[in-house]
Design a protein around this motif. Structure first.
Motif, PDB file in Angstrom:
ATOM      1  N   VAL A  12      32.216  84.312 -11.599  1.00 47.61           N
ATOM      2  CA  VAL A  12      33.432  84.282 -10.785  1.00 47.61           C
ATOM      3  C   VAL A  12      34.649  83.897 -11.613  1.00 47.61           C
ATOM      4  O   VAL A  12      35.731  84.451 -11.424  1.00 47.61           O
ATOM      5  N   HIS A  13      34.510  82.984 -12.546  1.00 43.87           N
ATOM      6  CA  HIS A  13      35.666  82.546 -13.329  1.00 43.87           C
ATOM      7  C   HIS A  13      36.313  83.705 -14.072  1.00 43.87           C
ATOM      8  O   HIS A  13      37.534  83.785 -14.159  1.00 43.87           O
ATOM      9  N   ASN A  14      35.508  84.607 -14.618  1.00 41.29           N
ATOM     10  CA  ASN A  14      36.043  85.731 -15.382  1.00 41.29           C
ATOM     11  C   ASN A  14      34.979  86.833 -15.443  1.00 41.29           C
ATOM     12  O   ASN A  14      34.291  86.996 -16.454  1.00 41.29           O
ATOM     13  N   PRO A  15      34.828  87.610 -14.358  1.00 42.65           N
ATOM     14  CA  PRO A  15      33.749  88.600 -14.305  1.00 42.65           C
ATOM     15  C   PRO A  15      33.819  89.669 -15.394  1.00 42.65           C
ATOM     16  O   PRO A  15      32.780  90.103 -15.893  1.00 42.65           O
ATOM     17  N   VAL A  16      34.995  90.091 -15.790  1.00 43.14           N
ATOM     18  CA  VAL A  16      35.112  91.104 -16.839  1.00 43.14           C
ATOM     19  C   VAL A  16      34.531  90.568 -18.145  1.00 43.14           C
ATOM     20  O   VAL A  16      33.750  91.236 -18.825  1.00 43.14           O
ATOM     21  N   TYR A  17      34.894  89.342 -18.482  1.00 47.91           N
ATOM     22  CA  TYR A  17      34.414  88.730 -19.722  1.00 47.91           C
ATOM     23  C   TYR A  17      32.905  88.483 -19.663  1.00 47.91           C
ATOM     24  O   TYR A  17      32.190  88.757 -20.628  1.00 47.91           O
ATOM     25  N   VAL A  18      32.411  87.985 -18.543  1.00 45.19           N
ATOM     26  CA  VAL A  18      30.973  87.716 -18.420  1.00 45.19           C
ATOM     27  C   VAL A  18      30.173  89.006 -18.555  1.00 45.19           C
ATOM     28  O   VAL A  18      29.146  89.039 -19.236  1.00 45.19           O
ATOM     29  N   ASN A  19      30.642  90.072 -17.943  1.00 46.24           N
ATOM     30  CA  ASN A  19      29.938  91.353 -18.088  1.00 46.24           C
ATOM     31  C   ASN A  19      29.978  91.841 -19.536  1.00 46.24           C
ATOM     32  O   ASN A  19      29.003  92.401 -20.032  1.00 46.24           O
ATOM     33  N   ALA A  20      31.092  91.600 -20.236  1.00 48.18           N
ATOM     34  CA  ALA A  20      31.172  91.969 -21.647  1.00 48.18           C
ATOM     35  C   ALA A  20      30.199  91.127 -22.481  1.00 48.18           C
ATOM     36  O   ALA A  20      29.554  91.644 -23.403  1.00 48.18           O
ATOM     37  N   LEU A  21      30.079  89.831 -22.152  1.00 48.36           N
ATOM     38  CA  LEU A  21      29.109  88.979 -22.847  1.00 48.36           C
ATOM     39  C   LEU A  21      27.687  89.481 -22.618  1.00 48.36           C
ATOM     40  O   LEU A  21      26.863  89.507 -23.544  1.00 48.36           O
ATOM     41  N   LEU A  22      27.399  89.867 -21.391  1.00 49.57           N
ATOM     42  CA  LEU A  22      26.076  90.402 -21.071  1.00 49.57           C
ATOM     43  C   LEU A  22      25.825  91.699 -21.834  1.00 49.57           C
ATOM     44  O   LEU A  22      24.749  91.894 -22.424  1.00 49.57           O
ATOM     45  N   ASP A  23      26.813  92.590 -21.851  1.00 46.99           N
ATOM     46  CA  ASP A  23      26.681  93.853 -22.606  1.00 46.99           C
ATOM     47  C   ASP A  23      26.383  93.565 -24.074  1.00 46.99           C
ATOM     48  O   ASP A  23      25.506  94.195 -24.669  1.00 46.99           O
ATOM     49  N   ALA A  24      27.127  92.612 -24.658  1.00 47.70           N
ATOM     50  CA  ALA A  24      26.933  92.278 -26.074  1.00 47.70           C
ATOM     51  C   ALA A  24      25.538  91.692 -26.308  1.00 47.70           C
ATOM     52  O   ALA A  24      24.893  92.005 -27.326  1.00 47.70           O
ATOM     53  N   ALA A  25      25.068  90.876 -25.392  1.00 40.64           N
ATOM     54  CA  ALA A  25      23.738  90.264 -25.531  1.00 40.64           C
ATOM     55  C   ALA A  25      22.653  91.328 -25.449  1.00 40.64           C
ATOM     56  O   ALA A  25      21.729  91.338 -26.274  1.00 40.64           O
ATOM     57  N   PHE A  26      22.776  92.234 -24.468  1.00 42.88           N
ATOM     58  CA  PHE A  26      21.780  93.309 -24.360  1.00 42.88           C
ATOM     59  C   PHE A  26      21.818  94.217 -25.580  1.00 42.88           C
ATOM     60  O   PHE A  26      20.767  94.622 -26.095  1.00 42.88           O
ATOM     61  N   ALA A  27      23.008  94.539 -26.061  1.00 43.42           N
ATOM     62  CA  ALA A  27      23.129  95.392 -27.250  1.00 43.42           C
ATOM     63  C   ALA A  27      22.490  94.703 -28.458  1.00 43.42           C
ATOM     64  O   ALA A  27      21.810  95.358 -29.256  1.00 43.42           O
ATOM     65  N   ALA A  28      22.705  93.407 -28.582  1.00 43.66           N
ATOM     66  CA  ALA A  28      22.118  92.666 -29.700  1.00 43.66           C
ATOM     67  C   ALA A  28      20.600  92.694 -29.659  1.00 43.66           C
ATOM     68  O   ALA A  28      19.940  92.680 -30.697  1.00 43.66           O
ATOM     69  N   LEU A  29      20.053  92.744 -28.434  1.00 43.22           N
ATOM     70  CA  LEU A  29      18.597  92.816 -28.282  1.00 43.22           C
ATOM     71  C   LEU A  29      18.077  94.242 -28.329  1.00 43.22           C
ATOM     72  O   LEU A  29      16.890  94.487 -28.154  1.00 43.22           O
ATOM     73  N   GLY A  30      18.990  95.190 -28.548  1.00 38.53           N
ATOM     74  CA  GLY A  30      18.587  96.604 -28.644  1.00 38.53           C
ATOM     75  C   GLY A  30      18.310  97.254 -27.301  1.00 38.53           C
ATOM     76  O   GLY A  30      17.521  98.170 -27.209  1.00 38.53           O
ATOM     77  N   GLN A  31      18.979  96.756 -26.266  1.00 41.91           N
ATOM     78  CA  GLN A  31      18.753  97.318 -24.923  1.00 41.91           C
ATOM     79  C   GLN A  31      19.998  97.972 -24.388  1.00 41.91           C
ATOM     80  O   GLN A  31      21.086  97.662 -24.625  1.00 41.91           O
TER      81      GLN A  31
END
Length: 137
Positions: free
Chosen positions: A118-137
């Protein structure tokens, strides 16, 4: 709770900026969490959300919280499968490469913030994208 996600910083592999909720008022923490009734439990106030999200019936505006919770659960499962966190989401001690560290760090930043995006949904989704990409997903 860290306001890091509100200000769009603290994660790894993502350039952030202050979220709309962080930048909407002079003191967004007080406005959102105490509200006009000065709720000293510091619980988010639906009435504050409804000033912009007039059709909101709960704090899960347009299902955004649910979607982020699902993505965080998927990330936790991926981190468990990779042997990086345990069933409680606690980091398993070890030595990680940069990609593993990125995924672990971003998961921790999101969890520590405690707002379910809720604090910053755009940023949190970007963090999630980066984490999944780092794991090769």
């Amino acid at each position: 709770m860290g306001g890091g996600n509100g200000v769009g910083s603290g994660g790894f592999g993502v350039e952030g900026k202050p979220g709309a909720h962080y930048a909407m008022q002079d003191d967004p923490c007080v406005a959102c969490h105490l509200g006009e009734g000065k709720n000293h439990l510091f619980e988010a106030q639906l009435a504050t959300c409804q000033k912009c999200h007039t059709d909101a019936e709960n704090l899960d505006v347009n299902g955004a919280v649910t979607k982020i919770e699902e993505r965080v659960a998927e990330l936790k499962a991926a981190l468990q499968k990779a042997g990086l966190v345990d069933e409680n989401g606690e980091v398993i001690p070890g030595t990680w490469d940069e990609k593993q560290a990125t995924a672990i760090w971003n998961y921790g930043v999101i969890e520590e913030d405690g707002s379910n995006g809720v604090h910053n949904p755009v940023y949190v989704n970007a963090l999630l994208d980066a984490a999944f990409a780092a794991l090769g997903q």
